[in-house]
Scaffold this active site. Sequence first.
Site, short mmCIF file in Angstrom:
data_model
loop_
_atom_site.label_atom_id
_atom_site.label_comp_id
_atom_site.label_asym_id
_atom_site.label_seq_id
_atom_site.Cartn_x
_atom_site.Cartn_y
_atom_site.Cartn_z
N GLN A 87 0.82 -1.21 0.00
CA GLN A 87 0.00 0.00 0.00
C GLN A 87 0.86 1.27 0.00
O GLN A 87 0.53 2.26 0.65
CB GLN A 87 -0.95 -0.02 1.20
CG GLN A 87 -2.13 -0.94 1.03
CD GLN A 87 -3.08 -0.50 -0.07
OE1 GLN A 87 -3.21 0.69 -0.37
NE2 GLN A 87 -3.75 -1.45 -0.69
N SER A 88 1.92 1.25 -0.77
CA SER A 88 2.84 2.38 -0.81
C SER A 88 2.25 3.60 -1.52
O SER A 88 1.82 3.51 -2.68
CB SER A 88 4.13 1.96 -1.53
OG SER A 88 4.91 3.09 -1.86
N ASN A 89 2.26 4.73 -0.84
CA ASN A 89 1.87 5.99 -1.47
C ASN A 89 2.89 6.42 -2.52
O ASN A 89 2.54 7.04 -3.53
CB ASN A 89 1.73 7.09 -0.42
CG ASN A 89 0.68 6.76 0.62
OD1 ASN A 89 -0.45 6.46 0.29
ND2 ASN A 89 1.07 6.81 1.89
N CYS A 91 4.65 4.46 -4.49
CA CYS A 91 4.40 3.70 -5.72
C CYS A 91 3.18 4.24 -6.47
O CYS A 91 3.20 4.38 -7.70
CB CYS A 91 4.21 2.23 -5.40
SG CYS A 91 5.72 1.42 -4.81
#
Length: 351
Positions: A87-89, A91
């Site tokens: 859930q990387s912002n 990325c």
Amino acid sequence: MTTMPNTVPADLSTLDAMPRVSLYPAPTPIEPLPRLSEANGGASIWVKRDDAHPLAFGGNKVRQLEFSFGAAEAKGADTVLITGAVQSNYCRLAAAYAARLGMACHIQHEERVSGVSEIYRHSGNVLIEQLLGAEFHSYPAGEDEGGADRAMEALADRLRAEGLTPYVIHLGPGHPPLGALGYVVAARETLTQLGEMGLRPDRIIVPSGSGATHAGFLFGLRALGDQTPVTGICVRRAARLQQPRIIHRCSEIAALLEIENPVKDSDVVVNDRFLAPGYGHLNLPTERAIRLAARTEAIILDPVYTGKCVAGVLAAAGNHTPSETVLFLHTGGTPGIFAYADKLSAVAQRS
């Protein structure tokens, strides 16, 4: 509010000459949060709204990516590669930048958070990345920055063999801290706004994860002669590991900008009180911060970064008097709340 002594500003001409792609209207607003302040007691709480960037739900990574994509364009890249949590912002916004600039984007998802649901794996940032056209890859570890970066380099080699021109956005130490430069710029923007508003915070509080935002913002303040205390709220690793990381990041920024490092080791203050049980997991102070910010100011916080940061803000503000001011940097992450829908539904039902 305390008047902090200033020093002579450093020459940041190297920063301004570096390749850069800006995809947001600056500056983001600085706003008071009177109802949150009243509900918490203590100091007046203000917020720098970097969640308000319009690009693909915004957040701090919009700033961090402008120098990376500037470097990518300067090298003639047609493809970008990035690694991060599921859930990387970072990325999500790399995929957004790539889409706006006509590049392909390859995202490597690392297994940083244990015990997650299928909601976590398919909604929130992941869904947005899919809509933006990113291609996904997996990395089995969550705390192996060097290995994750090497896996991206191997993928870049394969893409070169296919005739593409890839650019890897490294997240681990040991690479030029381009992402941190976006927050050197943000510090300059913030100081200009505060000067125009006649506002001088007694403390500034930021989330501290990869260290790019924390180190960049602290470096920018000190380089510009401002001595306001900055506290980083640990969201990924313990303070004993995070403090030397931020110190090293600041030395990397100085080397990149070819100036003397204005940050003293004593400037680097980190707080891991709100970290347990670890990255991407809720705790009671974070749950309270999420509820209170939403119900007093309609400010939406996520469980990974901003919820823990505001838990730290509430504690710090409670230790100050009403005549004092605490400013926190809202780094966004709003799409992530949907990945935690099962947990946040229960949090929302509590009084």
